[in-house]
Design a protein around this motif. Structure first.
Motif, PDB file in Angstrom:
ATOM      1  N   LEU A 155       5.821  -3.357  -7.326  1.00  0.00           N
ATOM      2  CA  LEU A 155       4.851  -3.236  -6.223  1.00  0.00           C
ATOM      3  C   LEU A 155       3.801  -2.171  -6.524  1.00  0.00           C
ATOM      4  O   LEU A 155       2.612  -2.377  -6.300  1.00  0.00           O
ATOM      5  CB  LEU A 155       5.568  -2.882  -4.924  1.00  0.00           C
ATOM      6  N   LYS A 156       4.283  -1.050  -7.060  1.00  0.00           N
ATOM      7  CA  LYS A 156       3.376   0.066  -7.335  1.00  0.00           C
ATOM      8  C   LYS A 156       2.341  -0.332  -8.396  1.00  0.00           C
ATOM      9  O   LYS A 156       1.133  -0.080  -8.244  1.00  0.00           O
ATOM     10  CB  LYS A 156       4.191   1.272  -7.807  1.00  0.00           C
ATOM     11  N   SER A 157       2.833  -0.950  -9.484  1.00  0.00           N
ATOM     12  CA  SER A 157       1.899  -1.314 -10.566  1.00  0.00           C
ATOM     13  C   SER A 157       0.929  -2.408 -10.105  1.00  0.00           C
ATOM     14  O   SER A 157      -0.272  -2.352 -10.407  1.00  0.00           O
ATOM     15  CB  SER A 157       2.661  -1.754 -11.815  1.00  0.00           C
ATOM     16  N   ALA A 158       1.444  -3.384  -9.355  1.00  0.00           N
ATOM     17  CA  ALA A 158       0.583  -4.480  -8.877  1.00  0.00           C
ATOM     18  C   ALA A 158      -0.470  -3.941  -7.906  1.00  0.00           C
ATOM     19  O   ALA A 158      -1.636  -4.363  -7.932  1.00  0.00           O
ATOM     20  CB  ALA A 158       1.429  -5.549  -8.205  1.00  0.00           C
ATOM     21  N   GLY A 162     -10.128   0.825   0.168  1.00  0.00           N
ATOM     22  CA  GLY A 162      -9.207   1.078   1.286  1.00  0.00           C
ATOM     23  C   GLY A 162      -8.725  -0.230   1.909  1.00  0.00           C
ATOM     24  O   GLY A 162      -7.540  -0.377   2.249  1.00  0.00           O
ATOM     25  N   SER A 163      -9.626  -1.171   2.016  1.00  0.00           N
ATOM     26  CA  SER A 163      -9.266  -2.490   2.549  1.00  0.00           C
ATOM     27  C   SER A 163      -8.330  -3.207   1.585  1.00  0.00           C
ATOM     28  O   SER A 163      -7.393  -3.898   2.006  1.00  0.00           O
ATOM     29  CB  SER A 163     -10.511  -3.336   2.754  1.00  0.00           C
ATOM     30  N   ALA A 164      -8.596  -3.031   0.293  1.00  0.00           N
ATOM     31  CA  ALA A 164      -7.728  -3.656  -0.726  1.00  0.00           C
ATOM     32  C   ALA A 164      -6.296  -3.132  -0.573  1.00  0.00           C
ATOM     33  O   ALA A 164      -5.336  -3.911  -0.633  1.00  0.00           O
ATOM     34  CB  ALA A 164      -8.264  -3.351  -2.113  1.00  0.00           C
ATOM     35  N   GLU A 165      -6.169  -1.835  -0.341  1.00  0.00           N
ATOM     36  CA  GLU A 165      -4.835  -1.232  -0.159  1.00  0.00           C
ATOM     37  C   GLU A 165      -4.117  -1.849   1.043  1.00  0.00           C
ATOM     38  O   GLU A 165      -2.952  -2.239   0.960  1.00  0.00           O
ATOM     39  CB  GLU A 165      -4.965   0.280   0.070  1.00  0.00           C
ATOM     40  N   LYS A 166      -4.848  -1.945   2.155  1.00  0.00           N
ATOM     41  CA  LYS A 166      -4.232  -2.468   3.388  1.00  0.00           C
ATOM     42  C   LYS A 166      -3.829  -3.934   3.212  1.00  0.00           C
ATOM     43  O   LYS A 166      -2.758  -4.347   3.656  1.00  0.00           O
ATOM     44  CB  LYS A 166      -5.205  -2.333   4.556  1.00  0.00           C
ATOM     45  N   ILE A 167      -4.693  -4.692   2.578  1.00  0.00           N
ATOM     46  CA  ILE A 167      -4.392  -6.121   2.357  1.00  0.00           C
ATOM     47  C   ILE A 167      -3.169  -6.256   1.466  1.00  0.00           C
ATOM     48  O   ILE A 167      -2.264  -7.039   1.750  1.00  0.00           O
ATOM     49  CB  ILE A 167      -5.632  -6.837   1.754  1.00  0.00           C
ATOM     50  N   PHE A 168      -3.125  -5.470   0.403  1.00  0.00           N
ATOM     51  CA  PHE A 168      -1.983  -5.570  -0.517  1.00  0.00           C
ATOM     52  C   PHE A 168      -0.696  -5.163   0.195  1.00  0.00           C
ATOM     53  O   PHE A 168       0.328  -5.853   0.074  1.00  0.00           O
ATOM     54  CB  PHE A 168      -2.220  -4.690  -1.758  1.00  0.00           C
ATOM     55  N   ASP A 169      -0.746  -4.054   0.910  1.00  0.00           N
ATOM     56  CA  ASP A 169       0.468  -3.557   1.584  1.00  0.00           C
ATOM     57  C   ASP A 169       1.013  -4.575   2.586  1.00  0.00           C
ATOM     58  O   ASP A 169       2.213  -4.685   2.778  1.00  0.00           O
ATOM     59  CB  ASP A 169       0.171  -2.229   2.301  1.00  0.00           C
ATOM     60  N   HIS A 170       0.118  -5.307   3.222  1.00  0.00           N
ATOM     61  CA  HIS A 170       0.565  -6.258   4.243  1.00  0.00           C
ATOM     62  C   HIS A 170       1.086  -7.563   3.654  1.00  0.00           C
ATOM     63  O   HIS A 170       2.076  -8.114   4.127  1.00  0.00           O
ATOM     64  CB  HIS A 170      -0.580  -6.562   5.216  1.00  0.00           C
TER      65      HIS A 170
END
Lengths: 177, 228
Positions: B29-32, A20-28
């Motif tokens: 973005l999705k794949s990365a 979940g943290s990985a998702e937030k970090i990537f999105d930001h």
């Protein structure tokens, strides 16, 4: 003393393997980091590769990040900055993709607006600026980084950065009109 | 002022265009993103495996260390025949139990005899250390009460002495009953053992306290064996 970063908590969770943290970090961070590479290298595929490389390095080196004394935002941007430096250090002297109007950009050119043309024109102008100003342009105008984060990465004080960015803005304004 | 506002607007417009120009496409973005999250999950599972294997490693090391220390102390205490007040005394008893467990029935009899002697020596030593030096006075030393803890310890050792002696004698009888080959030898050993025990009891330093009923019982049992 390091400034506390809201992403330090997420980094700590990532150290423990929290997706979940990985998702937030990537999105930001993914969009500004891609923009940073795109502005600097101006080649879509290379910018994509380097962006992925940054996140790979984040996963690989996350254990080395010290939440108590570090600032995750500055840390990840330092990785991005070093990746760009490495890219320019190892890139071949003549590389078609590095030309201003290459690859996808050439194909997309007819449907791009005047604004895109203006952006490319300004980027070409910025290439003639001193390296420090080029980096400031990429960090402040393209990646939209805060003064605090830029100060942490470049090692300059925030007030010195404000002055430098003000000068850069003044330098750019004649070309923007 | 108007120029300043125009400048600001131009910069703002440029920033907006810049962001549009440097925006990554959604497919990338999705794949990365998927790749990054998968890597984070893989890392978590690898970390869990490493943590588990480390736990086993540390547990094994801890067990080996504890076992080595325990066996080392037990061997040391047994070899030096430490006294009942020695901190390693329980290790000596542990070692004795292990030796008994690993011995054949004939060897067990011999060990019980050795341990009976040991218990008797321990009781004697404990009593001797407790007794005050002879005092020439009108006050009788025997009036001095023995501390509870010490008395309990002495009683325990006397009980162990009785148990070891009786086990040694009982086991000898069992061996005599079931083994013709060693009958004579064991019968002689048993008599010698009883003589030694009686001699040890007789030669004990004179204690200020009344004799233990357990020791008296052993004396009777040994006399019976010798009469037989």
């Amino acid at each position: 003393m390091a400034i506390k970063d809201q992403f330090n908590v997420l980094a700590e969770a990532l150290q423990k393997g929290d997706s979940g943290s990985a998702e937030k970090i990537f999105d930001h961070f993914s969009k500004p980091i891609y923009a940073f590479f795109m502005a600097r290298i101006r080649h879509k595929e290379t910018a994509q590769d380097l962006t992925q490389e940054v996140f790979l390095k984040v996963i690989k080196n996350i254990e080395q990040f010290d939440r108590k004394s570090g600032n995750f935002t500055a840390w990840i941007w330092q990785i991005a900055r070093n990746s760009a430096i490495d890219y320019f250090r190892h890139k071949k002297p003549s590389y078609l993709a590095d030309l201003p109007y290459e690859g996808d950009n050439i194909i997309e050119e007819p449907i791009k607006s005047d604004e895109s043309a203006k952006v490319r024109e300004i980027m070409t102008i910025v290439e003639d600026f001193p390296p420090e100003e080029q980096e400031l342009f990429q960090m402040h105008f393209v990646a939209d980084m805060s003064y605090t984060d830029i100060a942490q990465i470049t090692g300059k004080t925030e007030s010195a950065l404000r002055v430098a960015i003000h000068r850069l803005r003044k330098k750019l304004v004649p070309y923007l009109k | 002022m108007i120029d300043f506002i125009k400048e600001q607007l131009a910069v703002r417009r440029f920033k907006k265009s810049l962001r549009a120009y440097t925006r990554p496409d959604q497919v990338f973005l999705k794949s990365a993103r998927t790749r990054f999250i998968n890597l984070a999950q893989q890392r978590a599972s690898v970390k869990a495996v490493v943590t588990r294997s480390n736990s086993w490693k540390y547990a094994t090391i801890a067990i080996v260390v504890v076992f080595s220390m325990t066996s080392g102390m037990a061997v040391f205490a047994d070899a030096n025949n430490v006294s009942a007040t020695h901190p390693l005394y329980n290790f000596k008893r542990l070692s004795e139990q292990i030796r008994l467990g690993l011995s054949s029935p004939v060897q067990q009899v011999e060990l019980h005899q050795v341990f009976a002697h040991r218990r008797l020596e321990e009781v004697t030593e404990l009593e001797a250390n407790h007794d005050d030096p002879p005092v020439v006075s009108t006050t009788s030393v025997s009036d001095k009460p023995v501390p509870d803890k010490l008395q309990v310890r002495i009683d325990e050792l006397n009980k162990d002495f009785q148990k070891e002696t009786e086990t040694a004698l009982d086991e000898t009888e069992n061996i005599i009953e079931y083994s013709n080959r060693e009958t004579q030898v064991k019968s002689r050993d048993s008599a010698q053992f009883c003589r030694d025990i009686l001699s040890s009891i007789k030669n004990r330093p004179k204690s200020n306290r009344p004799p233990s009923p357990m020791v008296d019982h052993i004396k009777d049992r040994c006399r019976e064996v010798l009469e037989d």
